[in-house]
Design an enzyme around this catalytic site. Structure first.
Site, PDB file in Angstrom:
ATOM      1  N   HIS A  16       8.096  17.740  30.648  1.00  0.00           N
ATOM      2  CA  HIS A  16       8.142  17.154  32.116  1.00  0.00           C
ATOM      3  C   HIS A  16       9.676  16.223  31.883  1.00  0.00           C
ATOM      4  O   HIS A  16       9.465  15.107  31.291  1.00  0.00           O
ATOM      5  CB  HIS A  16       7.154  16.385  32.434  1.00  0.00           C
ATOM      6  CG  HIS A  16       5.913  17.203  32.639  1.00  0.00           C
ATOM      7  ND1 HIS A  16       5.600  17.879  33.567  1.00  0.00           N
ATOM      8  CD2 HIS A  16       4.868  17.722  31.702  1.00  0.00           C
ATOM      9  CE1 HIS A  16       4.119  18.413  33.368  1.00  0.00           C
ATOM     10  NE2 HIS A  16       4.021  18.482  32.326  1.00  0.00           N
ATOM     11  N   GLU A 197      -6.815  21.103  30.395  1.00  0.00           N
ATOM     12  CA  GLU A 197      -6.284  19.909  29.858  1.00  0.00           C
ATOM     13  C   GLU A 197      -7.587  18.969  29.637  1.00  0.00           C
ATOM     14  O   GLU A 197      -8.170  18.927  28.648  1.00  0.00           O
ATOM     15  CB  GLU A 197      -5.301  19.514  30.285  1.00  0.00           C
ATOM     16  CG  GLU A 197      -4.662  17.951  29.501  1.00  0.00           C
ATOM     17  CD  GLU A 197      -3.449  17.284  30.386  1.00  0.00           C
ATOM     18  OE1 GLU A 197      -3.266  17.862  31.494  1.00  0.00           O
ATOM     19  OE2 GLU A 197      -2.980  16.457  29.884  1.00  0.00           O
ATOM     20  N   ASP A 275       5.452  17.502  26.084  1.00  0.00           N
ATOM     21  CA  ASP A 275       4.923  17.255  27.305  1.00  0.00           C
ATOM     22  C   ASP A 275       5.828  16.003  27.926  1.00  0.00           C
ATOM     23  O   ASP A 275       6.449  16.178  28.696  1.00  0.00           O
ATOM     24  CB  ASP A 275       3.250  16.710  27.288  1.00  0.00           C
ATOM     25  CG  ASP A 275       2.588  16.861  28.201  1.00  0.00           C
ATOM     26  OD1 ASP A 275       3.021  17.391  29.292  1.00  0.00           O
ATOM     27  OD2 ASP A 275       1.538  16.408  28.279  1.00  0.00           O
ATOM     28  N   ASP A 276       5.400  14.687  27.517  1.00  0.00           N
ATOM     29  CA  ASP A 276       6.141  13.230  28.194  1.00  0.00           C
ATOM     30  C   ASP A 276       6.320  12.522  27.200  1.00  0.00           C
ATOM     31  O   ASP A 276       5.835  11.556  26.864  1.00  0.00           O
ATOM     32  CB  ASP A 276       5.127  12.820  29.201  1.00  0.00           C
ATOM     33  CG  ASP A 276       4.734  13.623  30.247  1.00  0.00           C
ATOM     34  OD1 ASP A 276       5.390  13.959  31.143  1.00  0.00           O
ATOM     35  OD2 ASP A 276       3.475  14.104  30.063  1.00  0.00           O
TER      36      ASP A 276
HETATM   37  N1  HPA Z   1      -0.958  17.024  32.819  1.00  0.00           N
HETATM   38  C1  HPA Z   1      -0.801  17.023  34.052  1.00  0.00           C
HETATM   39  N2  HPA Z   1       0.177  16.635  34.890  1.00  0.00           N
HETATM   40  C2  HPA Z   1       1.325  16.164  33.969  1.00  0.00           C
HETATM   41  C3  HPA Z   1       1.267  15.850  32.759  1.00  0.00           C
HETATM   42  C4  HPA Z   1       0.163  16.690  32.016  1.00  0.00           C
HETATM   43  O1  HPA Z   1      -0.103  16.821  30.743  1.00  0.00           O
HETATM   44  N3  HPA Z   1       2.570  15.466  32.397  1.00  0.00           N
HETATM   45  C5  HPA Z   1       3.118  15.254  33.585  1.00  0.00           C
HETATM   46  N4  HPA Z   1       2.548  15.486  34.590  1.00  0.00           N
HETATM   47 ZN    ZN Z   2       2.180  18.520  30.956  1.00  0.00          ZN
END
Ligand code: HPA
Ligand code: ZN
Length: 335
Positions: A16, A197, A275-276
């Site tokens: 992201h 998740e 991911d982040d």
């Molecule tokens: N999951 C859901 N939304 C998100 C994520 C994630 O890992 N990272 C940024 N937005």
């Molecule tokens: Zn994500």
């Protein structure tokens, strides 16, 4: 092992761009745009990054994104990510962005995408790192708002490869977004979705059957359903797994308990992603390293993870062959 991972040619499929906002850039942009932050120092920001679950992270993540206002801000954000990814031998990246996080604050869609696009062009030209954009719908917002966002995106169709679904998962099943995915697919966007998740394996089925998702982002809870796992193996549906994210958000309590290696050994097309990274403590190399160390991944398995990512990516066949040849050469020289 560390130098093997650092040198490994890599492809990132779950990233992201708003999640790459490092505290240093957050402060710089806050000052540039005269945004009041609730933190006084960079240390204070890092200390705030302690999460119990997905929602505690999202609350802080959406707050951080408020400093992004002008085209240059989105450029700077993406350029910083591309530089970092290039330094880690990432060859290709498919990047999520969340337009609604910005348009809800009055930032035009065009501002967001123009900044990102210019950084993509510069990255490809200056470093050879290719990339694609995937626009995510925020699933905590309504399906109607997702439809509005799709309409806003249509003029920029040629710059956007796919659509995704992110944000709070529990209680927001993929089925809610079936209509917008049908319209997105008709307009030529390739569908992917976060599922499994924190949400149940059932949401992975919905993402596959109702949204026609080509890949599942995360998908780690698929192992709760043996039938689903068999389907993922048979159809070779890729899972974009994010090891450090899963530990930070307590999807698994420790890395040793992570099911990445188990799925890989069963024949699931799993990949490693960050991911982040600004929030979860690492980019691609750090994710590979942490997973390798605690799951005792072999060099063969690390190469397989990279090969899976090449196979799962949305690049054209020619680029796929070039990347595969580079990976094979790396294997020949280093394993
Ligand atoms: N999951 C859901 N939304 C998100 C994520 C994630 O890992 N990272 C940024 N937005
Ligand atoms: Zn994500």
């Amino acid at each position: 092992m560390q130098s093997f991972i650092e040198g490994l040619p890599k492809v990132e499929l779950h990233l992201h761009i708003e999640g790459t906002l490092e505290p240093e850039l957050m402060f710089k942009l806050a000052e540039r745009n005269r945004v009041q932050l609730s933190y006084k120092t960079i240390e204070e920001v890092r200390k705030a990054y302690q999460f119990n679950n997905l929602q505690t992270f999202l609350d802080i993540y959406y707050q951080g994104a408020q400093v992004l206002q002008n085209e240059q801000d989105f450029y700077d954000l993406a350029w910083a990510y591309f530089s970092k990814a290039h330094s880690q031998n990432v060859r290709h990246a498919e990047i999520f962005f969340d337009p609604q996080t910005h348009t809800a604050r009055g930032i035009p869609f065009e501002t967001v995408i123009s900044g990102l696009r210019k950084a993509q062009e510069d990255a490809e030209q200056k470093t050879g790192l290719s990339s694609r954009l995937i626009m995510c719908f925020l699933r905590h917002l309504s399906p109607e708002e997702a439809l509005d966002t799709l309409e806003e995106a249509k003029p920029f169709r040629k710059w956007i490869t796919g659509v995704g679904l992110d944000s709070s998962e529990q209680g927001r099943p993929p089925a809610l977004f079936q209509k917008v995915y049908e319209q997105a697919e008709a307009a030529g966007f390739l569908p992917v979705a976060h599922a499994g998740e924190e949400g149940p394996a059932e949401y992975v089925w919905e993402a596959l059957q109702l949204l026609k998702s080509r890949r599942i982002d995360h998908g780690v809870r698929s192992t709760d359903d043996p039938e689903l796992i068999q389907y993922l193996i048979r159809e070779q549906i890729p899972l974009t797994v994010c090891p450090l994210s899963n530990i930070k958000l307590r999807v698994f309590q420790t890395m040793k308990e992570h099911n990445l290696r188990r799925m890989l050994q069963m024949g699931v097309c799993v990949t490693i992603n960050s991911d982040d990274p600004a929030y979860f403590g690492g980019y691609m190399n750090e994710n590979f390293l942490a997973a390798q160390r605690d799951l005792e991944l072999t060099k063969d398995e690390l190469v397989k993870l990279s090969a899976n990512a090449i196979k799962a990516s949305f690049i054209d066949e020619n680029a796929r062959q070039v990347l595969t040849a580079e990976l094979n050469e790396y294997y020949r020289k280093n394993v």
